[in-house]
Scaffold this motif. Structure first.
Motif, PDB file in Angstrom:
ATOM      1  N   UNK A   1      62.963  68.894  -8.317  1.00  0.00           N
ATOM      2  CA  UNK A   1      63.496  69.548  -7.123  1.00  0.00           C
ATOM      3  C   UNK A   1      62.592  70.695  -6.673  1.00  0.00           C
ATOM      4  N   UNK A   2      62.144  71.523  -7.607  1.00  0.00           N
ATOM      5  CA  UNK A   2      61.274  72.647  -7.252  1.00  0.00           C
ATOM      6  C   UNK A   2      59.934  72.158  -6.723  1.00  0.00           C
ATOM      7  N   UNK A   3      59.398  71.103  -7.326  1.00  0.00           N
ATOM      8  CA  UNK A   3      58.118  70.566  -6.851  1.00  0.00           C
ATOM      9  C   UNK A   3      58.258  69.980  -5.446  1.00  0.00           C
ATOM     10  N   UNK A   4      59.381  69.314  -5.165  1.00  0.00           N
ATOM     11  CA  UNK A   4      59.596  68.784  -3.820  1.00  0.00           C
ATOM     12  C   UNK A   4      59.745  69.902  -2.791  1.00  0.00           C
ATOM     13  N   UNK A   5      60.457  70.963  -3.142  1.00  0.00           N
ATOM     14  CA  UNK A   5      60.606  72.099  -2.223  1.00  0.00           C
ATOM     15  C   UNK A   5      59.245  72.704  -1.925  1.00  0.00           C
ATOM     16  N   UNK A   6      58.429  72.925  -2.961  1.00  0.00           N
ATOM     17  CA  UNK A   6      57.119  73.537  -2.767  1.00  0.00           C
ATOM     18  C   UNK A   6      56.183  72.604  -1.999  1.00  0.00           C
ATOM     19  N   UNK A   7      56.252  71.307  -2.268  1.00  0.00           N
ATOM     20  CA  UNK A   7      55.394  70.364  -1.543  1.00  0.00           C
ATOM     21  C   UNK A   7      55.772  70.306  -0.061  1.00  0.00           C
ATOM     22  N   UNK A   8      57.069  70.378   0.228  1.00  0.00           N
ATOM     23  CA  UNK A   8      57.496  70.413   1.629  1.00  0.00           C
ATOM     24  C   UNK A   8      57.025  71.689   2.310  1.00  0.00           C
ATOM     25  N   UNK A   9      57.057  72.796   1.599  1.00  0.00           N
ATOM     26  CA  UNK A   9      56.563  74.055   2.179  1.00  0.00           C
ATOM     27  C   UNK A   9      55.075  73.971   2.457  1.00  0.00           C
ATOM     28  N   UNK A  10      54.331  73.365   1.540  1.00  0.00           N
ATOM     29  CA  UNK A  10      52.887  73.268   1.709  1.00  0.00           C
ATOM     30  C   UNK A  10      52.503  72.372   2.877  1.00  0.00           C
ATOM     31  N   UNK A  11      53.305  71.348   3.149  1.00  0.00           N
ATOM     32  CA  UNK A  11      52.987  70.421   4.230  1.00  0.00           C
ATOM     33  C   UNK A  11      53.621  70.835   5.559  1.00  0.00           C
ATOM     34  N   UNK A  12      54.102  72.070   5.623  1.00  0.00           N
ATOM     35  CA  UNK A  12      54.665  72.641   6.852  1.00  0.00           C
ATOM     36  C   UNK A  12      55.924  71.912   7.327  1.00  0.00           C
TER      37      UNK A  12
END
Length: 191
Positions: free
Chosen positions: A73-84
């Protein structure tokens, strides 16, 4: 035969088996983690590029003892943040058992990822769009840095606009901040 020498021989015989076991455990953890990422991403309709980035990010923290669910879950949240294409934490709350562990993993991931825009960046954009004095912007950035943990998972545009509004002298600036940050209602963040 020396006792230490005998232990060394036994250790040398066991080492390849232990090493093979460790590789198998790590492979199982990776598989479980990727399965969890796919489960979460399919239920939240997350794009494939974010899924790939999340898998790459999560692999960095596999050996640290976090549960696969919180790590995915944390990795998905951070990946979504990184991809704007940020997703709020509230989207993931239904799928995670321990929310505090997920937030702890998210904090650690945000330290690892240095290229995510800071709150200062959002404040600077709103200041430029709304023609706000630099002193208000400076005090807003200080306010955001003091409350960084409380703002985790919130919309960064709304947080920046609210900090500017709290530090602004004129109460009529709210509409100006809302239009500059493309947020309809900043006052909901303040409640």
């Amino acid at each position: 035969m020396d006792k230490d020498y005998k232990n060394d021989i036994i250790f040398d015989r066991r080492w390849p088996r232990l090493r093979k076991y460790q590789k198998d455990v790590l492979a199982m953890r990776y598989a479980k983690l990727e399965e969890e990422i796919m489960r979460l991403s399919s239920s939240l309709a997350i794009p494939q590029s974010c899924i790939d980035n999340a898998a790459r990010l999560a692999r960095q923290l596999v050996g640290r003892g976090y549960s696969p669910q919180a790590l995915a879950a944390a990795a998905l949240i951070m990946a979504c943040r990184m991809s704007k294409t940020p997703r709020p934490i509230s989207d993931f709350l239904h799928y995670v058992d321990n929310i505090e562990k997920m937030k702890r993993v998210l904090r650690e991931l945000s330290i690892l990822v240095k290229n995510t825009p800071q709150l200062d960046h959002y404040v600077a954009i709103i200041v430029a769009r709304a023609n706000i004095p630099p002193m208000v912007a400076k005090s807003a950035v200080e306010l955001l840095h003091r409350n960084r943990r409380a703002l985790q998972g919130r919309n960064p545009w709304a947080a920046a606009a609210a900090a500017l509004w709290l530090n602004g002298v004129d109460m009529t600036l709210l509409k100006q901040f809302a239009s500059a940050s493309a947020i309809r209602n900043i006052s909901k963040l303040l409640k």
